[in-house]
Design a protein around this motif. Structure first.
Motif, mmCIF file in Angstrom:
data_model
loop_
_atom_site.group_PDB
_atom_site.id
_atom_site.type_symbol
_atom_site.label_atom_id
_atom_site.label_comp_id
_atom_site.label_asym_id
_atom_site.label_seq_id
_atom_site.Cartn_x
_atom_site.Cartn_y
_atom_site.Cartn_z
ATOM 1 N N ALA A 7 -5.886 0.292 -21.287
ATOM 2 C CA ALA A 7 -4.694 0.782 -20.605
ATOM 3 C C ALA A 7 -4.881 2.236 -20.187
ATOM 4 N N ASP A 8 -5.518 3.034 -21.095
ATOM 5 C CA ASP A 8 -5.765 4.438 -20.765
ATOM 6 C C ASP A 8 -6.670 4.557 -19.549
ATOM 7 N N GLU A 9 -7.724 3.707 -19.535
ATOM 8 C CA GLU A 9 -8.650 3.729 -18.407
ATOM 9 C C GLU A 9 -7.928 3.394 -17.101
ATOM 10 N N LEU A 10 -7.018 2.390 -17.206
ATOM 11 C CA LEU A 10 -6.294 1.956 -16.014
ATOM 12 C C LEU A 10 -5.372 3.054 -15.506
ATOM 13 N N ILE A 11 -4.702 3.737 -16.431
ATOM 14 C CA ILE A 11 -3.753 4.784 -16.051
ATOM 15 C C ILE A 11 -4.471 5.933 -15.363
ATOM 16 N N GLU A 12 -5.691 6.210 -15.808
ATOM 17 C CA GLU A 12 -6.394 7.362 -15.277
ATOM 18 C C GLU A 12 -7.123 7.082 -13.966
ATOM 19 N N GLN A 13 -7.127 5.802 -13.533
ATOM 20 C CA GLN A 13 -7.783 5.482 -12.262
ATOM 21 C C GLN A 13 -7.066 6.207 -11.123
ATOM 22 N N PRO A 14 -7.789 6.964 -10.311
ATOM 23 C CA PRO A 14 -7.118 7.666 -9.206
ATOM 24 C C PRO A 14 -6.584 6.684 -8.172
ATOM 25 N N ARG A 15 -5.421 6.970 -7.652
ATOM 26 C CA ARG A 15 -4.834 6.129 -6.620
ATOM 27 C C ARG A 15 -5.510 6.421 -5.290
ATOM 28 N N ILE A 16 -5.734 5.355 -4.514
ATOM 29 C CA ILE A 16 -6.322 5.541 -3.190
ATOM 30 C C ILE A 16 -5.269 6.185 -2.302
ATOM 31 N N PRO A 17 -5.562 7.339 -1.733
ATOM 32 C CA PRO A 17 -4.540 8.014 -0.919
ATOM 33 C C PRO A 17 -4.215 7.211 0.335
ATOM 34 N N LEU A 18 -2.962 7.329 0.739
ATOM 35 C CA LEU A 18 -2.552 6.681 1.975
ATOM 36 C C LEU A 18 -3.172 7.396 3.166
ATOM 37 N N SER A 19 -3.484 6.637 4.176
ATOM 38 C CA SER A 19 -3.963 7.177 5.443
ATOM 39 C C SER A 19 -3.481 6.243 6.537
ATOM 40 N N ARG A 20 -3.493 6.699 7.763
ATOM 41 C CA ARG A 20 -3.079 5.841 8.866
ATOM 42 C C ARG A 20 -3.964 4.605 8.930
ATOM 43 N N ARG A 21 -5.262 4.785 8.766
ATOM 44 C CA ARG A 21 -6.185 3.652 8.830
ATOM 45 C C ARG A 21 -5.879 2.624 7.739
ATOM 46 N N ARG A 22 -5.616 3.112 6.517
ATOM 47 C CA ARG A 22 -5.326 2.186 5.419
ATOM 48 C C ARG A 22 -4.030 1.416 5.685
ATOM 49 N N VAL A 23 -3.020 2.115 6.191
ATOM 50 C CA VAL A 23 -1.743 1.465 6.489
ATOM 51 C C VAL A 23 -1.935 0.381 7.555
ATOM 52 N N LEU A 24 -2.695 0.689 8.602
ATOM 53 C CA LEU A 24 -2.880 -0.269 9.696
ATOM 54 C C LEU A 24 -3.714 -1.465 9.258
ATOM 55 N N ARG A 25 -4.741 -1.224 8.465
ATOM 56 C CA ARG A 25 -5.539 -2.346 7.964
ATOM 57 C C ARG A 25 -4.666 -3.245 7.082
ATOM 58 N N ALA A 26 -3.796 -2.643 6.278
ATOM 59 C CA ALA A 26 -2.890 -3.430 5.442
ATOM 60 C C ALA A 26 -1.927 -4.240 6.296
ATOM 61 N N ALA A 27 -1.483 -3.659 7.418
ATOM 62 C CA ALA A 27 -0.578 -4.366 8.325
ATOM 63 C C ALA A 27 -1.265 -5.594 8.912
ATOM 64 N N VAL A 28 -2.521 -5.455 9.306
ATOM 65 C CA VAL A 28 -3.268 -6.591 9.847
ATOM 66 C C VAL A 28 -3.433 -7.677 8.786
ATOM 67 N N GLU A 29 -3.780 -7.282 7.576
ATOM 68 C CA GLU A 29 -3.969 -8.257 6.492
ATOM 69 C C GLU A 29 -2.658 -8.971 6.158
ATOM 70 N N LEU A 30 -1.552 -8.237 6.190
ATOM 71 C CA LEU A 30 -0.248 -8.844 5.917
ATOM 72 C C LEU A 30 0.104 -9.873 6.987
ATOM 73 N N ALA A 31 -0.102 -9.520 8.253
ATOM 74 C CA ALA A 31 0.192 -10.454 9.342
ATOM 75 C C ALA A 31 -0.732 -11.664 9.285
ATOM 76 N N ASP A 32 -1.996 -11.454 8.945
ATOM 77 C CA ASP A 32 -2.936 -12.575 8.812
ATOM 78 C C ASP A 32 -2.474 -13.552 7.735
ATOM 79 N N ARG A 33 -2.008 -13.019 6.640
ATOM 80 C CA ARG A 33 -1.672 -13.848 5.483
ATOM 81 C C ARG A 33 -0.303 -14.501 5.595
#
Length: 238
Positions: A7-33
């Motif tokens: 659990a400690d290891e999981l908590i300390e994992q850095p979060r992937i920062p948001l970016s325009r590219r990440r948001v858009l790729r997520a949008a494509v994956e959401l629409a695909d699914r």
């Protein structure tokens, strides 16, 4: 000293920062699914594990998201057509253009909702213009005048990008065999020729396509018909 836990290891994992590219790729994956209707700002925020308000630092609104996913799709198309193995346009313009169009089509077959988004944009993306510029370059290298190349673009339309708007799309989606049969039975007396044509054309298509009558064979048949006709005009000097 207290031992570290998973659990400690999981908590300390850095979060992937948001970016325009990440948001858009997520949008494509959401629409695909889940389909294009599922693409809302709230669902998109859930997709990237963020608050909805966080998205607005990267995309102004849903329209900006849709503009962005067009960029993503066109980026995939550019990569696909750049990797095509085909004769040079000077050697065989038909084969060169055909290979390019079918490579672009493969992208739309992966994202069957994308034509709807592309056609809904009020401003033409520079990436679309760049794509058509390369189509004209192929035609010119193949011996087309600017006038005939212009007419060729009108004839090809969206087919140059790999998709078409089909005449028969019941409910705007794929129709099960039983539903299609019932629909045709209801229409038989009023529209006997259309029903006869559709009854003859319907076939199993387990993989799905971009439209009710738009399977790969039909797309390629029409594409070849257009390219052959254009070649006759080019050879005749029209």
């Amino acid at each position: 000293m207290t031992p570290r836990t998973d659990a400690d290891e999981l908590i300390e994992q850095p979060r992937i920062p948001l970016s325009r590219r990440r948001v858009l790729r997520a949008a494509v994956e959401l629409a695909d699914r889940d389909g294009l209707d599922a693409l809302t700002m709230r669902r998109l925020a859930q997709e990237v594990g963020a608050e909805a308000m966080s998205l607005y630092h990267h995309v102004a609104n849903k329209e900006a998201v849709l503009d962005g996913v067009v960029e993503v799709i066109l980026g995939e198309i550019t990569a696909a057509v750049d990797g095509v193995e085909a004769p040079s346009p000077e050697e065989d313009w038909q084969a060169a253009l055909r290979a390019r169009i079918l490579a672009a089509r493969e992208v739309f077959l992966r994202h069957r909702w994308a034509p709807q988004v592309l056609e809904s944009r009020t401003n033409t993306s520079p990436a679309v213009i760049a794509y058509y510029d390369q189509v004209v370059a192929i035609l010119r290298a193949g011996g087309f005048s600017f006038d005939l190349a212009h007419r060729a673009l009108h004839v090809l339309g969206s087919r140059a990008l790999g998709f078409t708007q089909e005449l028969f799309q019941p409910g705007g989606a794929e129709t099960a065999d039983a539903e299609a049969a019932a629909m045709m039975e209801q229409m038989a007396d009023q529209f006997p020729n259309i029903v006869g044509m559709l009854a003859d054309a319907i076939h199993d298509d387990p993989d799905g396509t971009l439209g009710f009558c738009d399977d790969q064979f039909e797309f390629e048949f029409a594409l070849d018909l257009i390219l052959e006709g254009l070649e006759r005009r080019r050879a005749a000097g029209s």
